[in-house]
Design a protein around this motif. Structure first.
Motif, PDB file in Angstrom:
ATOM      1  N   THR A 128      -8.198   1.522   1.172  1.00 17.19           N
ATOM      2  CA  THR A 128      -6.750   1.334   1.266  1.00 17.19           C
ATOM      3  C   THR A 128      -6.406   0.012   0.588  1.00 17.19           C
ATOM      4  N   PRO A 129      -6.197   0.044  -0.719  1.00 11.99           N
ATOM      5  CA  PRO A 129      -5.889  -1.202  -1.425  1.00 11.99           C
ATOM      6  C   PRO A 129      -4.493  -1.702  -1.086  1.00 11.99           C
ATOM      7  N   THR A 130      -4.302  -2.996  -1.147  1.00 10.85           N
ATOM      8  CA  THR A 130      -2.949  -3.538  -1.096  1.00 10.85           C
ATOM      9  C   THR A 130      -2.272  -3.172  -2.407  1.00 10.85           C
ATOM     10  N   ILE A 131      -0.968  -3.324  -2.468  1.00  9.96           N
ATOM     11  CA  ILE A 131      -0.258  -2.982  -3.696  1.00  9.96           C
ATOM     12  C   ILE A 131      -0.702  -3.896  -4.838  1.00  9.96           C
ATOM     13  N   GLU A 151      -9.690   6.974  -7.617  1.00  2.26           N
ATOM     14  CA  GLU A 151     -10.756   6.022  -7.316  1.00  2.26           C
ATOM     15  C   GLU A 151     -10.344   5.008  -6.256  1.00  2.26           C
ATOM     16  N   ILE A 152      -9.046   4.807  -6.098  1.00  2.00           N
ATOM     17  CA  ILE A 152      -8.600   3.757  -5.182  1.00  2.00           C
ATOM     18  C   ILE A 152      -7.781   4.304  -4.022  1.00  2.00           C
ATOM     19  N   SER A 153      -7.745   5.631  -3.866  1.00  2.00           N
ATOM     20  CA  SER A 153      -6.954   6.230  -2.797  1.00  2.00           C
ATOM     21  C   SER A 153      -7.817   6.512  -1.590  1.00  2.00           C
ATOM     22  N   SER A 202      -0.152  10.362   4.420  1.00  2.00           N
ATOM     23  CA  SER A 202      -0.117   8.911   4.580  1.00  2.00           C
ATOM     24  C   SER A 202      -1.417   8.292   4.104  1.00  2.00           C
ATOM     25  N   LEU A 203      -1.295   7.155   3.418  1.00  2.00           N
ATOM     26  CA  LEU A 203      -2.463   6.391   2.975  1.00  2.00           C
ATOM     27  C   LEU A 203      -2.518   5.051   3.679  1.00  2.00           C
ATOM     28  N   ARG A 204      -1.893   4.957   4.838  1.00  2.00           N
ATOM     29  CA  ARG A 204      -1.724   3.665   5.490  1.00  2.00           C
ATOM     30  C   ARG A 204      -3.054   3.010   5.833  1.00  2.00           C
ATOM     31  N   SER A 205      -2.947   1.730   6.178  1.00  2.00           N
ATOM     32  CA  SER A 205      -4.090   0.899   6.486  1.00  2.00           C
ATOM     33  C   SER A 205      -5.052   1.581   7.443  1.00  2.00           C
ATOM     34  N   PHE A 206      -6.339   1.380   7.189  1.00  2.00           N
ATOM     35  CA  PHE A 206      -7.387   2.012   7.988  1.00  2.00           C
ATOM     36  C   PHE A 206      -7.300   1.637   9.457  1.00  2.00           C
TER      37      PHE A 206
END
Length: 655
Positions: free
Chosen positions: A186-189, A204-206, A442-446
Motif C-alpha cells: 500500500t504505497p503512499t501517493i 506492481e504497486i497495488s 479499496s486499497l486502503r492502508s494495511f
C-alpha cells in the motif's frame, strides 16, 4: 513481472560462470545496462561466490523487487529460516543514515506486505564496500521480528549471517514457497507517483489483486476511449468514481505517466487544485530522479528535474491562469483533474476573477472555463475527472454536477463517459455509460481497512458505532493523551527507517499556541513531508504542525492530532466554533460547520499505521481554554474506543 532477476541455491552458483550470471541479470533489465550498474553487478557476483562457499545451505535472490518503493534490493539471503536483506554501497567507507534507512525500509516492506515474510525474522544489512573490518553493532530486534539495520564490511558479511543464523529457531524456509508469497503493498501517493514516474506498472504497486485488476480495467478503458477520440477527431471527458480508498488519484497518476511514456506528443498532465500535494509530488519526483541519475552515473540537476516534474504535475489554478493570458489551445491534449468535484462554482470563480485577476464580468464556473480551454483544440482532446467526496474543507466547491451542467449548457459536442454510480439529472447530449470507470475495491492502508468508517462515526458523534468498528482495528493503535510530551515520545518510539511521523492540527486551532503548536505559522509542505529527520523543517522533527490544508491527499505513517476547542462537545453533540480576536465564537452557518467537522475528518485519517490525539488539559485562569471543554472532548474519545496514553513522569506537559 520478475520478483527477482536471479534466484539460485548456493550449490548452483558454482556451476555458472560470471558471464552467465551477468547475462541472466542483464537480460531482465528493461533498458541498456549502465556502466555503474555493470560495475555493481560484477562486484556482487564475485562477492556472491564467496558467500555461497561460506553459506552452502543458503538460497540467494539478486535484484529483488520492493514494489511499494519502486526499487529492487540488491540481495536477499534465505538462511536457517530467516530472511537477510542486503544492500551494497559501492565505494562507500561509512554506513550513512540514508543507506541504513533504505535497507530498513526494505525490511519493513517485506514484514508488512509480503505474506510469506510476515512471521519470519528479517535482518537488514548494509554493506559499504570500502568500510574497514570492525565489530558490528549488537543485534537488536523490533517487536515484530524485524532487526534494526546493521552495517557490515564485505569480508564480514558471511560471518555476520552465519552468527545470526546460528541462533535461529525458525523452521526451514523453502525458497520457491517464499518467493511465490503474495505481495500486497500500500504505497503512499508520493511513493506511488515516484514508482509510476520511474516506469513501474500499477499492478506492481497495488495492494489488492482485485484492486490492481480494477485499476488496469479502468486504465485500458480510458486508453481505448482516447485512441478512438484521436481517430475520430472527437473531444471526450471521462469521470472516474470509486469507493473510499480505491485509488482514484493512483488511477489518474497511472494514466498520466502511461500516456507520457507511450505518447509524449500528447503532453499528458496531472492537474490538482491541492497546492501542497502538487508541491510535495513535484519535489519528490525531482529528488528521486536526481538520486536515480546519480546511481546510474548520469548527469542531471535538481533544476532540470524540477522543470520536468512541473510539466507533468501542475497546479490547476496556474493552468487556468495561463489560459487566461492567451486564446491559444494549450499544449496538453490529455488532462487529468484530481478531485474534480472541488472545482469552484460560478460565484466563487467570478469573485476570484474580478478581485484577483481583474476579469470584470467573468461569469463561468471553473469547470466550464476549463472545458472551454481544452475545447480550443481543433481536432481532439481528453479530460479525465477523478471524483471524490466527503472531505470538503473550502468554500465555493461546486461538486461534480457543475461539470455535467457545463456540458449540457455549452459543450453538447463533447462525449461524456460516465459510470453508473454517478447519478445526475443533466441532459448530456452524448453520454456513454461506462461501468469500468468505477473503482469498487479499496486499497486502503494495511492497518486501517476500516479507519474511515471509525472516523466517520466519531465525527458524526456516534460513540457506540465507533466503538464497534474499533474492535476491527486491533492492529491500528488509536490513543489519546493529555501530555504532548508523551505523544512526541510515542511517535519517536514507533517510527522506523524511512517512515514519517508528524504533528497535525486544525487550521483554527488557535489556542494550541500555549503548547507550542502555532497553526498560523505556515509550513513548507515539500520540506515537511520529504526532508530528512534531522532537518528541523521535517515533520519528523515534531516541531511544526500540518493543518488540513497542508496534508489533505497526503499521508504520514504515525501522527499526533492536537485537538483544540474549535470542535467541542455540547448537549451530547459536536459544536463548531472559530477563534476571532480574543474569544471563541459559535459557527452557525451549516456549510461552515461541515468545513470544521471535515477538517478533523481529514486530520484523523492521515496516519497509515497509528494515531495519538493530544487533548490539552486547559487552564482555568484562561477563559479561552476552559478545562471542562477539553475534558469533555477527551471523555468522548475514550467512549469511542481511544485508549489512554499516560503522561510522562512529572505530570502532563505541553512541550
Amino acid at each position: 513481472m520478475d520478483r527477482a532477476y536471479l534466484s539460485l541455491a548456493a550449490g548452483a552458483i558454482g556451476l555458472a560462470s560470471d558471464n552467465e550470471l551477468y547475462g541472466q541479470l542483464a537480460k531482465k533489465l528493461p533498458f541498456a545496462v549502465e556502466p555503474t550498474q555493470r560495475a555493481a553487478w560484477e562486484y556482487q557476483i564475485a562477492h556472491l561466490r564467496a558467500l555461497a562457499h561460506e553459506l552452502p545451505h543458503a538460497h540467494f535472490l539478486l535484484e529483488f523487487l520492493i514494489p511499494r518503493m519502486g526499487r529492487r534490493a540488491d540481495l536477499i539471503v534465505l538462511e536457517a529460516g530467516m530472511v537477510f536483506v542486503v544492500e551494497y554501497k559501492l565505494g562507500a567507507r561509512h554506513f550513512d543514515r540514508s543507506g541504513l534507512d533504505q535497507v530498513y525500509g526494505y525490511g519493513l516492506d517485506l514484514k508488512h506486505f509480503h505474506e510469506t515474510s510476515h512471521a519470519r525474522r528479517i535482518v537488514p544489512l548494509l554493506v559499504a564496500t570500502e568500510a574497514p573490518a570492525a565489530p558490528g553493532p549488537a543485534l537488536r530486534w523490533d517487536e515484530d521480528g524485524l532487526a534494526k539495520p546493521i552495517g557490515v564490511a564485505p569480508a564480514a558479511l558471511a560471518h555476520t549471517i552465519k552468527q545470526i543464523a546460528s541462533t535461529s529457531t525458525e523452521v526451514h524456509l523453502d525458497a520457491e514457497t517464499w518467493l511465490a508469497g503474495r505481495y500486497r503493498p500500500t504505497p503512499t501517493i508520493v511513493e506511488a507517483a515516484q514508482a509510476l514516474y520511474r516506469g513501474h506498472q500499477v499492478e506492481e504497486i497495488s495492494r489488492s489483486e482485485a484492486g490492481a485488476e480494477n485499476l488496469t480495467v479502468t486504465a485500458d478503458y480510458i486508453a481505448a476511449a482516447i485512441e478512438t477520440a484521436k481517430r475520430e477527431r472527437r473531444k471526450i471527458i471521462c469521470f472516474i468514481t470509486g469507493v473510499p480508498g480505491s485509488g482514484k488519484t493512483l488511477a489518474g497518476l497511472n494514466l498520466a505517466t502511461a500516456r507520457q511514456r507511450a505518447h509524449s506528443d500528447e503532453h499528458a498532465v496531472f492537474l490538482s487544485g491541492n497546492g501542497p500535494l502538487v508541491d510535495v509530488l513535484r519535489e519528490a519526483l525531482a529528488l528521486d530522479a536526481v538520486a536515480k541519475a546519480r546511481e546510474a552515473g548520469k548527469s542531471t540537476s535538481k533544476a532540470v528535474e524540477e522543470r520536468r516534474a512541473a510539466a507533468f504535475i501542475q497546479n490547476i489554478h496556474h493552468f487556468r491562469d495561463d489560459a487566461l493570458a492567451t486564446a491559444v489551445a494549450p499544449v496538453e491534449k490529455v488532462a487529468v483533474f484530481d478531485e474534480a468535484q472541488r472545482a469552484w462554482d460560478v460565484a466563487q470563480t467570478s469573485k476570484f476573477m474580478q478581485q484577483k485577476k481583474g476579469q470584470v464580468g467573468f461569469a463561468m464556473s471553473e469547470p466550464e472555463f476549463l472545458l472551454s480551454v481544452m475545447d480550443r483544440h481543433e481536432d481532439w482532446c481528453a479530460i479525465i475527472c477523478l471524483v471524490g467526496g466527503g472531505q470538503e474543507i473550502n468554500t465555493g466547491e461546486a461538486g461534480i454536477d457543475e461539470w455535467l451542467r457545463a456540458l449540457e449548457r455549452s459543450f453538447p459536442h463533447w462525449q461524456a463517459h460516465v459510470p453508473q454510480t454517478l447519478t445526475h439529472t443533466c441532459q448530456v447530449a452524448d453520454e456513454v455509460t461506462a461501468p469500468a470507470l468505477h473503482l469498487a475495491t479499496s486499497l486502503r492502508s494495511f492497518r486501517a481497512e476500516r479507519l474511515s468508517d471509525f472516523v466517520g462515526h466519531v465525527i458524526s458523534g456516534d460513540a457506540a458505532a465507533a466503538r464497534q468498528v474499533r474492535t476491527e482495528l486491533d492492529n491500528y493503535p488509536l490513543l489519546f493523551t493529555r501530555d504532548l510530551r508523551a505523544a512526541r515520545t510515542w511517535l519517536r518510539s514507533r517510527r522506523r527507517g524511512p517512515e514519517r511521523a508528524g504533528l497535525l492540527a486544525s487550521s483554527n486551532g488557535s489556542r494550541l499556541k500555549p503548547h507550542g503548536v502555532f497553526v498560523k505559522a505556515k509550513i513548507e509542505p515539500a520540506k515537511w513531508f520529504l526532508a530528512a529527520t534531522e532537518d528541523v523543517r521535517s515533520s519528523d522533527a515534531l516541531e511544526d504542525a500540518g493543518t488540513e490544508f497542508d496534508v489533505q491527499g497526503l499521508e504520514l505513517d504515525w501522527a499526533c492530532l492536537c485537538w483544540d476547542a474549535n470542535l467541542r462537545r455540547a448537549s451530547d453533540r459536536w459544536q463548531a466554533l472559530q477563534f476571532k480576536g480574543t474569544t471563541w465564537q459559535t459557527v452557525n452557518d451549516e456549510q461552515r460547520q461541515r468545513y470544521v467537522a471535515n477538517s478533523y475528518r481529514v486530520l484523523l485519517t492521515r496516519a497509515r499505521q497509528g494515531l495519538v490525539v493530544f487533548v490539552p488539559q486547559g487552564e482555568s485562569a484562561d477563559a479561552t481554554r476552559p478545562p471542562a471543554v477539553y475534558d469533555a472532548i477527551a471523555a468522548f474519545l475514550a467512549h469511542c474506543g481511544f485508549a489512554v496514553l499516560p503522561p510522562l513522569p512529572g505530570g502532563p506537559g505541553g512541550g
